[in-house]
Design an enzyme around this catalytic site. Structure first.
Site, PDB file in Angstrom:
ATOM      1  N   CYS A 151       0.862  -1.183   0.000  1.00  0.00           N
ATOM      2  CA  CYS A 151       0.000   0.000   0.000  1.00  0.00           C
ATOM      3  C   CYS A 151       0.897   1.231   0.000  1.00  0.00           C
ATOM      4  O   CYS A 151       2.085   1.136  -0.340  1.00  0.00           O
ATOM      5  CB  CYS A 151      -0.983  -0.014   1.175  1.00  0.00           C
ATOM      6  SG  CYS A 151      -0.197   0.003   2.806  1.00  0.00           S
ATOM      7  N   ASN A 170       2.326   1.443   4.301  1.00  0.00           N
ATOM      8  CA  ASN A 170       2.658   0.168   4.964  1.00  0.00           C
ATOM      9  C   ASN A 170       2.363   0.209   6.473  1.00  0.00           C
ATOM     10  O   ASN A 170       3.052  -0.444   7.261  1.00  0.00           O
ATOM     11  CB  ASN A 170       4.116  -0.241   4.709  1.00  0.00           C
ATOM     12  CG  ASN A 170       4.447  -1.684   5.116  1.00  0.00           C
ATOM     13  OD1 ASN A 170       5.564  -1.994   5.495  1.00  0.00           O
ATOM     14  ND2 ASN A 170       3.489  -2.577   5.035  1.00  0.00           N
ATOM     15  N   CYS A 229      -1.393   0.801   7.407  1.00  0.00           N
ATOM     16  CA  CYS A 229      -2.832   0.516   7.554  1.00  0.00           C
ATOM     17  C   CYS A 229      -3.276  -0.721   6.777  1.00  0.00           C
ATOM     18  O   CYS A 229      -3.607  -1.753   7.367  1.00  0.00           O
ATOM     19  CB  CYS A 229      -3.661   1.717   7.096  1.00  0.00           C
ATOM     20  SG  CYS A 229      -3.419   3.205   8.077  1.00  0.00           S
ATOM     21  N   ARG A 230      -3.300  -0.640   5.444  1.00  0.00           N
ATOM     22  CA  ARG A 230      -3.911  -1.696   4.645  1.00  0.00           C
ATOM     23  C   ARG A 230      -3.022  -2.912   4.432  1.00  0.00           C
ATOM     24  O   ARG A 230      -3.457  -4.054   4.624  1.00  0.00           O
ATOM     25  CB  ARG A 230      -4.354  -1.134   3.285  1.00  0.00           C
ATOM     26  CG  ARG A 230      -5.483  -0.126   3.382  1.00  0.00           C
ATOM     27  CD  ARG A 230      -5.649   0.665   2.095  1.00  0.00           C
ATOM     28  NE  ARG A 230      -4.498   1.538   1.855  1.00  0.00           N
ATOM     29  CZ  ARG A 230      -4.310   2.268   0.765  1.00  0.00           C
ATOM     30  NH1 ARG A 230      -5.203   2.211  -0.217  1.00  0.00           N
ATOM     31  NH2 ARG A 230      -3.259   3.037   0.647  1.00  0.00           N
ATOM     32  N   SER A 231      -1.781  -2.693   4.002  1.00  0.00           N
ATOM     33  CA  SER A 231      -0.963  -3.874   3.651  1.00  0.00           C
ATOM     34  C   SER A 231      -0.543  -4.717   4.860  1.00  0.00           C
ATOM     35  O   SER A 231      -0.493  -5.950   4.733  1.00  0.00           O
ATOM     36  CB  SER A 231       0.232  -3.499   2.769  1.00  0.00           C
ATOM     37  OG  SER A 231       1.107  -2.591   3.405  1.00  0.00           O
ATOM     38  N   ASP A 261      -8.122   4.062   1.111  1.00  0.00           N
ATOM     39  CA  ASP A 261      -7.162   4.439   2.154  1.00  0.00           C
ATOM     40  C   ASP A 261      -7.930   4.917   3.384  1.00  0.00           C
ATOM     41  O   ASP A 261      -8.619   5.926   3.324  1.00  0.00           O
ATOM     42  CB  ASP A 261      -6.285   5.556   1.584  1.00  0.00           C
ATOM     43  CG  ASP A 261      -5.212   5.993   2.565  1.00  0.00           C
ATOM     44  OD1 ASP A 261      -5.260   5.573   3.733  1.00  0.00           O
ATOM     45  OD2 ASP A 261      -4.337   6.760   2.140  1.00  0.00           O
TER      46      ASP A 261
HETATM   47  P1  4NP Z   1      -1.737   2.828   4.130  1.00  0.00           P
HETATM   48  O1  4NP Z   1      -2.391   4.166   4.742  1.00  0.00           O
HETATM   49  O2  4NP Z   1      -1.212   3.172   2.764  1.00  0.00           O
HETATM   50  O3  4NP Z   1      -2.881   1.874   4.058  1.00  0.00           O
HETATM   51  O4  4NP Z   1      -0.662   2.401   5.098  1.00  0.00           O
HETATM   52  C1  4NP Z   1      -1.727   5.386   4.815  1.00  0.00           C
HETATM   53  C2  4NP Z   1      -0.896   5.646   5.878  1.00  0.00           C
HETATM   54  C3  4NP Z   1      -0.270   6.867   5.968  1.00  0.00           C
HETATM   55  C4  4NP Z   1      -0.467   7.834   4.992  1.00  0.00           C
HETATM   56  C5  4NP Z   1      -1.284   7.560   3.928  1.00  0.00           C
HETATM   57  C6  4NP Z   1      -1.912   6.325   3.836  1.00  0.00           C
HETATM   58  N1  4NP Z   1       0.166   9.102   5.092  1.00  0.00           N
HETATM   59  O5  4NP Z   1      -0.088   9.953   4.245  1.00  0.00           O
HETATM   60  O6  4NP Z   1       0.945   9.322   6.028  1.00  0.00           O
END
Ligand code: 4NP
Length: 163
Positions: A17, A20, A22-24, A135
């Site tokens: 994602c 790294n 939240c989702r992955s 997201d």
């Molecule tokens: P992820 O979520 O891609 O599912 O881990 C996010 C975590 C942090 C951010 C964006 C998406 N950020 O902009 O910091």
């Protein structure tokens, strides 16, 4: 196809994602737990990584950890960024959304690699035309519940496809 470096018998799956956190990591934890339940955990190398570097070294987001725990799954590891070696070492690069798909597609053009690049929700039995795992970072906890359900259905489909 199989090119896992540590064991020729293992299929190497990298969930990807943006951050790294939240989702992955959630997809990594859910897929690992399902593989364990089905008695096939040893057949896989399973990791996750992000296309961005903002959260490198951090544990999974507490909201992902919480929703996983509600379903009996402990998330492990700390965030890392996708590296060029990943493109050679992993058989499957499973991305959460189309932006990730574009970003990893560019890396594959740049560095080469035989890995299959796929959207996770291609394996979601209930997906419509939108195949993104949204997201959840800037939303509330209900976003994480929704993401969990998508990830769970998709990982069930992915595991079925790979076994
Ligand atoms: P992820 O979520 O891609 O599912 O881990 C996010 C975590 C942090 C951010 C964006 C998406 N950020 O902009 O910091």
């Amino acid at each position: 196809m199989n090119s896992a470096s540590d064991s020729q018998e293992q299929t190497a799956v990298l969930f990807i994602c943006l951050g790294n956190i939240c989702r992955s990591p959630l997809a990594e934890g859910v897929f690992s737990a399902l593989a364990e339940e089905h008695g096939v955990r040893d057949r896989f190398r399973i990791e996750s990584a992000g296309t961005g570097a903002w959260h490198v070294g951090e544990p999974p987001d507490s909201r992902s950890t919480a929703v996983a725990r509600q379903h009996g799954i402990e998330l492990i590891g700390t965030a890392r960024r996708v590296e060029s070696e990943d493109l050679r070492e992993f058989d499957y690069l499973i991305v959460m959304d189309r932006q990730n798909e574009r970003d990893i597609g560019h890396l594959l053009e740049l560095y080469g690699g035989e890995a299959a690049l796929e959207l996770l929700r291609e394996y979601d039995s209930e997906a419509g035309s939108d195949l993104d795992v949204p997201d959840p970072y800037y939303g509330g906890p209900d976003g994480f519940d929704r993401v969990y359900r998508m990830v769970r259905r998709s990982c069930e489909g992915l595991l079925q496809a790979l076994t």
